[in-house]
Design an enzyme around this catalytic site. Structure first.
Site, short mmCIF file in Angstrom:
data_model
loop_
_atom_site.label_atom_id
_atom_site.label_comp_id
_atom_site.label_asym_id
_atom_site.label_seq_id
_atom_site.Cartn_x
_atom_site.Cartn_y
_atom_site.Cartn_z
N CYS A 92 35.36 34.94 41.47
CA CYS A 92 34.81 34.44 42.74
C CYS A 92 33.35 34.81 42.97
O CYS A 92 32.70 34.24 43.84
CB CYS A 92 35.65 34.94 43.91
N HIS A 367 36.37 27.69 49.96
CA HIS A 367 35.86 28.61 48.93
C HIS A 367 35.89 27.91 47.57
O HIS A 367 36.85 28.03 46.82
CB HIS A 367 36.75 29.85 48.93
N CYS A 397 34.49 39.69 47.16
CA CYS A 397 35.50 40.35 46.35
C CYS A 397 35.75 39.50 45.12
O CYS A 397 35.52 38.29 45.12
CB CYS A 397 36.78 40.58 47.14
N GLY A 399 38.28 38.96 41.40
CA GLY A 399 39.50 39.25 40.67
C GLY A 399 39.33 40.40 39.68
O GLY A 399 38.26 40.61 39.13
#
Length: 411
Positions: A92, A367, A397, A399
């Protein structure tokens, strides 16, 4: 280190990420990014030959997003063949990492002009298509060491440990929707949005499709807590559930309180964004005035089962590198992957909530994985200019237990 300037930034709307349902779902991701690249040239009037590289974040690099979507988008845009492209994946945080890599090239003096950003067509290349949903890449040896769980389970674990209730995360989600509705009504995103067209030049959309301005606490509270079912799934060799794997690492939680739903988690959307970065010399050559400069950037890892707690330490590291404090930041863009993530980051760093995601976030707006980091920088820049404020920090944040942060200062 040389000064690193942002000369411009723009993005597509975020289209609903369902095949055949969203306005952008009929556009190949290469073409979506190509249109964004060409709109950048059109708006700045710059010569694309001045661009030394195009760095693009993309998470699901398979099928239509495989084969280096960055280079193919450069070719699809009809840019000079001499302009290269490369694609990066930090989950992300990919779009943010693309911008930070570009900043490194310029700050070191090795490059004078780089376009960075990201693209993700979640309607055409579903999330997890590259790894069948397994963040560990199906490495059974790694799985024996670290039993990573779906991110929604991690978000619910954060909420459990922090004591965030369903009402807390729903209230945050409602605020995101309300702030986004105000921003849209006042045209705060208009400066950076452009009309995406189809292959025949017919207009598709210039509006974000995901916001739900009609949301209420009642409607949000009525939504199913999605990850309760996943948490109870028996996935281990001895019948262990995802909840069991999480509680093995965090036994003090005792039981996971599943609070996240589709209404307080980030939306699945399609989108692309590009940011034009360069040196002072590039700006003079291209006849462009800088809009902002990058003060610092950082990444930080954290425990991979809870996975989503690294925005706070990544942000603190970026602040330390810039010689700044939390209170020195006027605007914060904390990606709303799940409501518990910004709530935990706000609490951990002692941030004034009034400075966070003032135009809403991914819960309301969506997103588009690989593009979001660049979009946050774009949004923060526009808002600094609109309000006359000076500094912004964007963080996401990531993964596997990572976080990324970028600090920009308006020029």
């Amino acid at each position: 280190m040389s000064d690193i300037y942002i000369y411009d930034a723009l993005r597509t709307p975020r289209g609903r990420g369902k095949a055949g349902k969203g306005a952008l779902s009929g556009v190949h991701p290469q073409e979506l990014l190509a249109q964004t690249l060409n709109k950048l040239v059109e708006r700045t009037g710059m010569d694309a030959k001045l661009v030394e590289d195009v760095i693009v974040g993309c998470v699901t690099q398979v099928d239509e997003q495989g084969a280096c979507v960055a280079r193919n988008a450069v070719l699809a845009a009809g840019w000079p063949e001499q302009v290269t492209g490369t694609t990066v994946n930090r989950f992300c945080g990919s779009g943010s990492q693309a911008v930070n890599f570009a900043a490194m090239g310029i700050g070191s003096g090795m490059q004078d002009c780089v376009v960075a950003g990201g693209v993700e067509s979640m309607s055409r290349v579903p999330m997890g298509s590259d790894c069948d949903g397994h963040l560990d890449g199906k490495n059974m040896l790694l799985r024996k060491k670290i039993s990573m769980v779906p991110q929604g389970i991690s978000a619910d674990l954060i909420a459990t440990l922090e004591g965030f209730s369903s009402d807390d995360v729903d209230a945050f989600a409602l605020s995101s929707q309300q702030k986004a509705a105000t921003a849209i009504a006042e045209g705060r995103f208009d400066k950076s949005l452009f009309m995406v067209v189809d292959a025949d030049g017919n207009p598709l959309t210039d509006k974000d499709e995901h916001p739900r301005a009609e949301s209420t606490m009642e409607s949000l509270s009525g939504l199913r807590r999605v990850f309760e079912k996943f948490g109870a799934m028996k996935v281990g060799p001895n019948g262990e559930t995802f909840n069991d794997f999480a509680l093995k690492v965090y036994p003090d939680a005792k039981a996971i309180n599943h609070v996240h739903s589709a209404g307080n988690s980030s939306g699945i959307v399609d989108g692309a964004c590009v940011v034009l970065l360069g040196s002072k010399e590039f700006g003079e050559k291209a006849g462009l005035k800088p809009r902002a400069k990058i003060r610092s950037a950082a990444t930080m890892g954290a425990e991979p089962v809870i996975m989503l707690t690294a925005p706070a330490p990544a942000s603190q590291l970026a602040l330390d590198k810039a010689g700044m404090k939390v209170s020195d930041i006027d605007l914060w863009e904390i990606n709303e992957a799940f409501a518990a993530v910004p709530l935990q980051t706000i609490r951990k760093l002692g941030i004034d909530p009034a400075r966070v995601n003032v135009n809403g976030g991914a819960i309301a707006l969506g997103h588009p994985l690989g593009a979001t980091g660049a979009i946050l920088i774009n949004t923060a820049l526009d808002e600094l200019e609109r309000t006359g404020q000076s500094t912004a920090l964007t963080t996401l944040c990531i993964g596997g237990g990572m976080g990324i942060a970028t600090i920009i200062e308006r020029v």
